[in-house]
Design an enzyme around this catalytic site. Structure first.
Site, PDB file in Angstrom:
ATOM      1  N   ALA A 255      41.398  42.111  38.010  1.00 45.08           N
ATOM      2  CA  ALA A 255      40.342  43.110  37.931  1.00 45.08           C
ATOM      3  C   ALA A 255      40.781  44.355  38.696  1.00 45.08           C
ATOM      4  O   ALA A 255      41.877  44.379  39.270  1.00 45.08           O
ATOM      5  CB  ALA A 255      39.056  42.541  38.534  1.00 45.08           C
ATOM      6  N   LYS A 256      39.876  45.337  38.709  1.00 43.89           N
ATOM      7  CA  LYS A 256      40.205  46.613  39.356  1.00 43.89           C
ATOM      8  C   LYS A 256      40.640  46.454  40.801  1.00 43.89           C
ATOM      9  O   LYS A 256      41.499  47.186  41.278  1.00 43.89           O
ATOM     10  CB  LYS A 256      38.972  47.533  39.309  1.00 43.89           C
ATOM     11  CG  LYS A 256      38.905  48.361  38.051  1.00 43.89           C
ATOM     12  CD  LYS A 256      37.881  49.472  38.220  1.00 43.89           C
ATOM     13  CE  LYS A 256      37.610  50.129  36.874  1.00 43.89           C
ATOM     14  NZ  LYS A 256      36.214  50.339  36.603  1.00 43.89           N
ATOM     15  N   ARG A 257      40.009  45.484  41.505  1.00 44.85           N
ATOM     16  CA  ARG A 257      40.330  45.345  42.932  1.00 44.85           C
ATOM     17  C   ARG A 257      41.808  45.018  43.172  1.00 44.85           C
ATOM     18  O   ARG A 257      42.307  45.177  44.276  1.00 44.85           O
ATOM     19  CB  ARG A 257      39.447  44.265  43.579  1.00 44.85           C
ATOM     20  CG  ARG A 257      39.692  42.885  43.032  1.00 44.85           C
ATOM     21  CD  ARG A 257      38.916  41.789  43.725  1.00 44.85           C
ATOM     22  NE  ARG A 257      38.955  40.576  42.928  1.00 44.85           N
ATOM     23  CZ  ARG A 257      38.075  40.280  41.987  1.00 44.85           C
ATOM     24  NH1 ARG A 257      37.065  41.083  41.753  1.00 44.85           N
ATOM     25  NH2 ARG A 257      38.204  39.188  41.263  1.00 44.85           N
TER      26      ARG A 257
END
Ligand code: GLU
Length: 326
Positions: A255-257
């Site tokens: 994911a973006k993280r």
């Protein structure tokens, strides 16, 4: 002697345009596409955009550009048309409404007034299923006829059976589930009147003649919900292939993280698709190293059984290597 016709192999790529597609999406789409193309199967591109508040318009064109850049093609889709058009879920809502009407005639559907908070508070120790708390059945005494007297908004919930189901997954093998115990009754029509994913995906896969569903293994529990729907409609279910996801170094779904792993970034930076294909082919056990590889070559080495049964860890170092940042 008459030769019986081989049933046609049909599969689909079903991206949700809720954001940019990343390396994890690319890996699953690549596996799904190779599984079909290596056996003469048809490929359908279907845009799953019914989750409207989260859908981003730019993401639809971007996913088409991303998949084409990777070298994937399709026989039917929003950009090329085809006999099962439209290929965008928000343009198919009348089909979902008709399916919902069909189910309302049986007793497997009931209106549910519960909010998330109601469900969380209904039991002090909620019964946990495969994917969190199981719906406690607060509204399960209701019937479709009750809507005449309901003044508040309601969702349509599907009453699962208490039978034990088995799925012969083509990748992960035999899986068992008793939906009533492990999943609970689930929503197929949302309070705002829009269809839920479980209904839309089954209606579409059936309408489009899909015989093989290949996707991430986070959706294996949903395959059992979908099996229940196939039964309710008296439709034959497709074959399922659930493959492990791509995760970040912390073991959580990519994911973006985890930083940037967007396909569009690779495209914009001029990275060749063969570099990404090389990384993915290595991650799937089709080649010993990450050397760039052409999609045509992957058609000759594809083997579902070589794919490791654990998630693929996409580290920052691998991303930097891909981007040729030293
Ligand atoms: N649209 C879903 C996703 O992008 C896939 C659903 C499916 O393959 O059944 O996660």
């Amino acid at each position: 002697m008459t030769l019986s016709a081989q049933p046609q192999l049909v599969g689909r790529l079903a991206p949700s345009p809720t954001g940019a597609q990343h390396v994890g999406n690319a890996r699953t789409f690549l596996i799904a596409w190779l599984s079909l193309r290596t056996r003469g199967g048809r490929v359908i591109l279907r845009i799953e955009d019914i989750d409207s508040p989260r859908v981003k318009l730019w993401a639809v064109q971007q996913v088409i550009d991303d998949l084409q850049w990777l070298g994937l093609d399709w026989d039917e889709g929003p950009d090329v048309g085809g006999p099962h058009a439209p290929y965008v879920q928000t343009a198919r809502v009348t089909q979902y409404a008709a399916a919902l009407e069909f189910l309302k005639r049986g007793d497997q559907l009931y209106p549910c007034l519960c909010t998330r908070t109601d469900i969380a508070e209904a039991a002090s120790a909620p019964h946990l299923g495969l994917e969190g708390p199981i719906y406690p059945g607060t509204c399960s005494h209701r019937t479709p006829a009750d809507i005449e007297s309901l003044s508040t908004e309601y969702a349509w919930r599907f009453r699962v059976s208490d039978q034990s189901l088995q799925i012969e997954d083509q990748f992960s093998g035999s899986a068992h589930c008793t939906p009533a115990k492990e999943l609970g009754d689930f929503v197929i029509g949302k309070k705002d009147g829009t269809p839920a994913y479980q209904l839309a995906v089954v209606v579409d896969d059936h309408a489009m003649g899909v015989t093989e569903v290949c996707r991430g293994d986070d959706l294996l529990p949903s395959a059992f919900r979908q099996r229940e729907l196939y039964e309710a409609f008296h439709w034959p279910p497709p074959k399922f292939i659930h493959v492990p996801l791509v995760v970040g170094a912390d073991g959580r779904r990519l994911a973006k993280r985890h930083g940037d792993t967007r396909i569009s970034v690779l495209r914009e930076q001029g990275v060749s698709p063969e570099r990404l294909l090389g990384l993915l082919a290595w991650s799937c056990g089709w080649q010993a190293d990450r050397r760039p590889v052409a999609i045509t070559e992957l058609l000759t080495v594809f083997d579902l059984s070589c794919i490791p049964s654990v998630p693929f860890v996409m580290t920052e170092a691998l991303w930097r290597e891909l981007m040729e940042i030293v």
